[in-house]
Scaffold this active site. Structure first.
Site, PDB file in Angstrom:
ATOM      1  N   ILE A  82       0.856  -1.190   0.000  1.00 42.06           N
ATOM      2  CA  ILE A  82       0.000   0.000   0.000  1.00 42.06           C
ATOM      3  C   ILE A  82       0.891   1.239   0.000  1.00 42.06           C
ATOM      4  O   ILE A  82       1.802   1.374   0.824  1.00 42.06           O
ATOM      5  CB  ILE A  82      -0.918   0.026   1.238  1.00 42.06           C
ATOM      6  CG1 ILE A  82      -1.821  -1.215   1.243  1.00 42.06           C
ATOM      7  CG2 ILE A  82      -1.727   1.315   1.277  1.00 42.06           C
ATOM      8  CD1 ILE A  82      -2.792  -1.314   0.094  1.00 42.06           C
ATOM      9  N   LYS A  83       0.608   2.136  -0.951  1.00 42.50           N
ATOM     10  CA  LYS A  83       1.402   3.364  -1.057  1.00 42.50           C
ATOM     11  C   LYS A  83       0.638   4.495  -0.375  1.00 42.50           C
ATOM     12  O   LYS A  83      -0.547   4.713  -0.666  1.00 42.50           O
ATOM     13  CB  LYS A  83       1.613   3.705  -2.531  1.00 42.50           C
ATOM     14  CG  LYS A  83       2.991   4.216  -2.894  1.00 42.50           C
ATOM     15  CD  LYS A  83       3.039   4.492  -4.390  1.00 42.50           C
ATOM     16  CE  LYS A  83       4.424   4.758  -4.858  1.00 42.50           C
ATOM     17  NZ  LYS A  83       4.473   5.130  -6.288  1.00 42.50           N
TER      18      LYS A  83
END
Ligand code: G3P
Length: 217
Positions: A82-83
Site C-alpha cells: 500500500i502506497k
C-alpha cells in the site's frame, strides 16, 4: 539492487518481466490515469504478471479513509504494497498497516527528515523522488546518501526505493550509494542495456562468424 518498473502499462511490464530482471512494480494515481484502466483491474493484472511487491496508492487524505481504501487495495493480491503519501495521516496509516503485516511504501519523500519519520513509522519502503528534485535544481542523489546514512545509523529495516528516476545515471549513483531498490520507467531499464561499443562489438563478431561458414549445432 532490486529493479521495480514504474508504470501501469501491463504490456511493458510483461515484456520486461520476461527478462527475469523485474523485482516489483510501482504505480501512482497519475500512472493509473495514463493507463486509462480501472485501478483494481489493472493492479490485479500487474500482480499476476510480477510476483514481487506491487505498489498501489491510496488517494484519500485522512487516516480513516486511507485505511478503508487500503482494505480494498490489499484484497487484490498478497504481493500488494500500500502506497501512502508522506503526511501525518499517511504515516499513521503506515504504522497501522505495517503493524498488521501489510507492506507499505511511503511516497512523495523529499527530505531526509521525512525519511526518518517513515522509518520510525515502520515503512517497508521509502520513495524519495530524485528526478523531481533535479527538475528544480537540487541534487536528488544527495538525498539518497543522507537517507542511507540515517537508516544505517539506526538499523532501520525500511528499504530505500529510489523513485522519480529520469536516466541511467540515477540508477548508477543509487547503486553506488547502496539504495535497496530503483523504480524506473520501462524506457530507463531498457537504456541500461545499451552501449554503442557493445553493439559494434557484437556486429563485428557476427560478421566474422559469418565468414567461417560454420553453424553451432
Ligand atoms: O511513481 C513514483 C515516482 O517514480 C514518480 O516519478 O517524477 O516521474 O512522476 P515522476
Amino acid at each position: 539492487m532490486k529493479f521495480f518498473v514504474d508504470t501501469a502499462d501491463t504490456d511493458a511490464i510483461r515484456e520486461l518481466a520476461e527478462t527475469g530482471l523485474v523485482d516489483g512494480v510501482t504505480t501512482n494515481p497519475s500512472l493509473i490515469n495514463k493507463s486509462g484502466r480501472d485501478i483494481i483491474e489493472v493492479t490485479r493484472e500487474i500482480c499476476e504478471i510480477v510476483d514481487g511487491p506491487v505498489s498501489a496508492e491510496v488517494v484519500a487524505t485522512t487516516h480513516d479513509e486511507m485505511m478503508r481504501e487500503a482494505e480494498v487495495l490489499r484484497k487484490i493480491a498478497d504481493n500488494i504494497a500500500i502506497k501512502v503519501p508522506l503526511t501525518i495521516d499517511g504515516l499513521k496509516t503506515c504504522k497501522k498497516l505495517t503493524g498488521d503485516g501489510t507492506m507499505v511504501n511511503v511516497t512523495l519523500c523529499f527530505t531526509a527528515n521525512q525519511a526518518l519519520l517513515a522509518g520510525k513509522a515502520g515503512a517497508s519502503f521509502i520513495s524519495p523522488f530524485v528526478g523531481r528534485h533535479d527538475d528544480i535544481g537540487y541534487d536528488g542523489m544527495n538525498l539518497i546518501s543522507e537517507i542511507r546514512m540515517i537508516y544505517d545509523n539506526y538499523d532501520f529495516p525500511t528499504e530505500i526505493l529510489v523513485a522519480s528516476i529520469r536516466h541511467p545515471i540515477h540508477v548508477l549513483e543509487s547503486a553506488k550509494i547502496g539504495a535497496d531498490v530503483a523504480t524506473m520507467p520501462p524506457e530507463v531499464i531498457l537504456k541500461l542495456f545499451n552501449h554503442p561499443l557493445t553493439k559494434s562489438g557484437l556486429d563485428a563478431f557476427l560478421a566474422d562468424w559469418e565468414k567461417t561458414g560454420q553453424t553451432i549445432g
